[in-house]
Structure formats: C-alpha cells, structure tokens
Enzyme design. Structure first.
Site, mmCIF file in Angstrom:
data_model
loop_
_atom_site.group_PDB
_atom_site.id
_atom_site.type_symbol
_atom_site.label_atom_id
_atom_site.label_comp_id
_atom_site.label_asym_id
_atom_site.label_seq_id
_atom_site.Cartn_x
_atom_site.Cartn_y
_atom_site.Cartn_z
ATOM 1 N N ASP A 74 0.948 -1.208 0.036
ATOM 2 C CA ASP A 74 0.103 -0.062 0.239
ATOM 3 C C ASP A 74 0.853 1.213 -0.021
ATOM 4 O OD1 ASP A 74 -2.509 -1.452 0.069
ATOM 5 O OD2 ASP A 74 -2.745 -1.275 1.904
ATOM 6 N N GLY A 75 1.894 1.344 0.681
ATOM 7 C CA GLY A 75 3.034 2.488 0.748
ATOM 8 C C GLY A 75 3.543 2.837 -0.791
ATOM 9 N N ASN A 148 -3.954 9.108 2.176
ATOM 10 C CA ASN A 148 -4.584 8.631 3.265
ATOM 11 C C ASN A 148 -5.133 9.385 4.238
ATOM 12 O OD1 ASN A 148 -5.077 5.827 2.456
ATOM 13 N ND2 ASN A 148 -3.424 5.069 3.959
ATOM 14 N N THR A 189 -9.665 3.196 6.265
ATOM 15 C CA THR A 189 -9.427 1.815 6.468
ATOM 16 C C THR A 189 -8.099 1.365 6.817
ATOM 17 O OG1 THR A 189 -9.113 1.500 3.990
ATOM 18 C CG2 THR A 189 -11.208 0.969 4.982
ATOM 19 N N ALA A 192 -6.769 5.426 10.864
ATOM 20 C CA ALA A 192 -7.923 6.117 11.497
ATOM 21 C C ALA A 192 -8.769 4.693 11.931
ATOM 22 C CB ALA A 192 -8.708 6.682 10.111
#
Length: 295
Positions: A74-75, A148, A189, A192
């Site tokens: 994801d990064g 994000n 998701t 947070a």
C-alpha cells in the site's frame, strides 16, 4: 468497456530488491503481449537495473493512453498516487507486500486478471486527496499531499500534545491527545480505522477527524463534508511534535504552528477489475462483518 491502454509504466517498491522477480515476471508477461512497456525512472535508479526496458518519468506519461502498474504494498501505491495525482494517470496496484488493501491483484493473478484490464474491461474511481500546509509565524514552511491521512502527533515521549481545531473559521474543540488524524475515505481503512474511526466508502465526499488516545471520554471520531477547511493549531506540548503525510515524511512542529488541511483540486485515479466491489475487499482482506462460526 472503455478504451484499451496503449502503454504500461511499471513502478516498483523503493529500497526493496525482493520486487525484482515480480518486476521481471510483469515485464515478460507484457512484452509477450506486444504491450509497449516502460520502467519508471526513479524505480530503475533505486533498484540499479532497467530490466532492459526504456525509462519513463511520471511527468512524461500520458493520462489518455497509459496505465501505471505499481508493484509493492500500500505504501508504494500511495506514493505513486501522490506522484500521478496532478496528471490523472490511472494506477493499478499489484500487491507484493503484506495486506495490500489498496492493491487489487497479487503477482500470481496477472495472467488471468490483467489481460481484460489492458483491453479496457475495468472499473475506475477517483479518490480524494488532502492538501496540507504548515504555517509558522505567518510563513508557509511546508506543503504536501496525502492520499490516506494527515497526522499531527507527539514525538517519542509520554506527554500528550494539545491541539485547537477550527473548521471553516468556527471553533470545533481544544483537545489533549497523542495525536489527531484527518483522513480521506481511502484512509478510513488505515490508521484511522485502527484508532476507532468508521469505515467510509471510497467515493464518499467526506473527511474523518480521529483523535489518538484523547484525555476525555466524549470526543468521538467526527465525519465532515470534504468541502471544509480544517485548521489545527499546536497550542501546547512538553516534548517534540510532528506532522506526517501518509507516514512518508515527518516535519517537526513548534508551539503556535498551524496546519491547514483541505481537499486538493486533484485526485488519485485507481483502476479495478470489473467484478470487484469495495465490500468484497473489506470481507476478503479485513474479515469485516464476519459471521460467528464462518471460515
């Protein structure tokens, strides 16, 4: 069906040589289909290998005909989204990390799932991005984008920080906490959610404010329209504090600093397989709403 893609730009996870086998597999698959394929310039410099492919920068890519395939976790996908947000180049994520919530495919699925996408059989969505500015003594000292979240947090010590938050010029609260997350629906998701915030569907026009360990029983996470301007001011801290954008940078803060957050004028453009849906991903990757006794 939409227009087929004309070229592919490969992007790899930085500082991780373990992506090389996956990159070679992607290269071989695409070239076997006579798809013009490029390697992103910084990715090539980072891995020290062009894989025999011509190099192309994000600035040289064409949003009208090109597809960016980001290989990593994801990064990697978040970093690629920040790089391509201004141009609107579409991104497909292939997971070679751990969870890979944002990446739709694994490297083992490309032979089956990638051809329909290249031929124009896919769905896409535009994800909102946050624009953050750090102001100190009426001078802007830092600016950046976050896909994000924008995260204002304490340093390495035990003491909390104090933040005063305003929204469109109206006072919201002053709270002592370990930090404050301002998240997009995409970020709902991520950190947070771990901090107790709700999950938002990706295209919802909303933002989340989630305090980290607040010294109160009543400051619950807050969802607001993404048209607002949020200003968070660091009013007290006995230790270091910092501003982070998608966890990819950390900017030291001083007492009196103000962070101004608003929705950016650009957006991240993500590509997905036609049959995929958000709730399927929630169930499959986060085991969301699993019924007791089910596998």
């Amino acid at each position: 069906m939409t227009q087929p893609f004309q070229r592919v730009l490969l992007v790899s996870k930085y500082h991780d040589p373990s992506v090389l086998p996956g990159l070679r597999q992607l290269r071989d698959f695409l070239l076997a289909r006579d798809m013009p394929t490029f390697l992103e310039s910084q990715s090539a410099a980072d891995i020290g290998d062009s894989l025999g492919l011509p190099l192309l920068s994000f600035a040289e890519a064409d949003a009208g005909s090109d597809l960016v395939i980001a290989l990593g976790g994801d990064g990697t996908l978040l970093g690629t989204a920040r790089q391509t947000a201004q141009s609107g180049i579409p991104i497909l994520g292939i997971n070679q990390g751990r969870l890979g919530f944002l990446a739709d495919l694994s490297i083992h699925q490309i032979s089956e799932a990638l051809p329909p996408i290249l031929e124009g059989h896919y769905q896409q969505d535009l994800r909102s991005i946050l624009h953050a500015e750090l102001w100190r003594s009426e001078e802007r000292v830092h600016t950046g984008l976050a896909v994000n979240e924008v995260f204002i947090h304490k340093g390495g010590g035990e003491s909390m920080i104090e933040l005063q938050v305003q929204m469109d010029g109206r006072f919201v609260y002053t709270q002592r906490a370990d930090g404050l997350i301002i998240a997009t629906p995409t970020g709902s998701t991520a950190y947070a959610m771990s901090a107790g915030g709700p999950i938002l569907t990706p295209t919802l026009a909303a933002l989340l404010l989630v305090l980290i360990c607040p010294h109160t029983l009543t400051a619950r996470p807050l969802a607001v329209a993404d048209s607002v301007e949020i200003v968070a001011r660091l009013t007290a801290s006995r230790q270091s504090a910092a501003l982070s954008l998608d966890s990819h940078c950390s900017v030291p803060l001083e007492i009196g600093d103000e962070i101004v957050i608003r929705r950016a004028s650009c957006a991240a453009r993500f590509i997905h397989p036609e049959e995929e849906n958000f709730f399927q991903i929630l169930r499959g990757k986060l085991h969301w709403a699993d019924s007791p006794g089910t596998d």
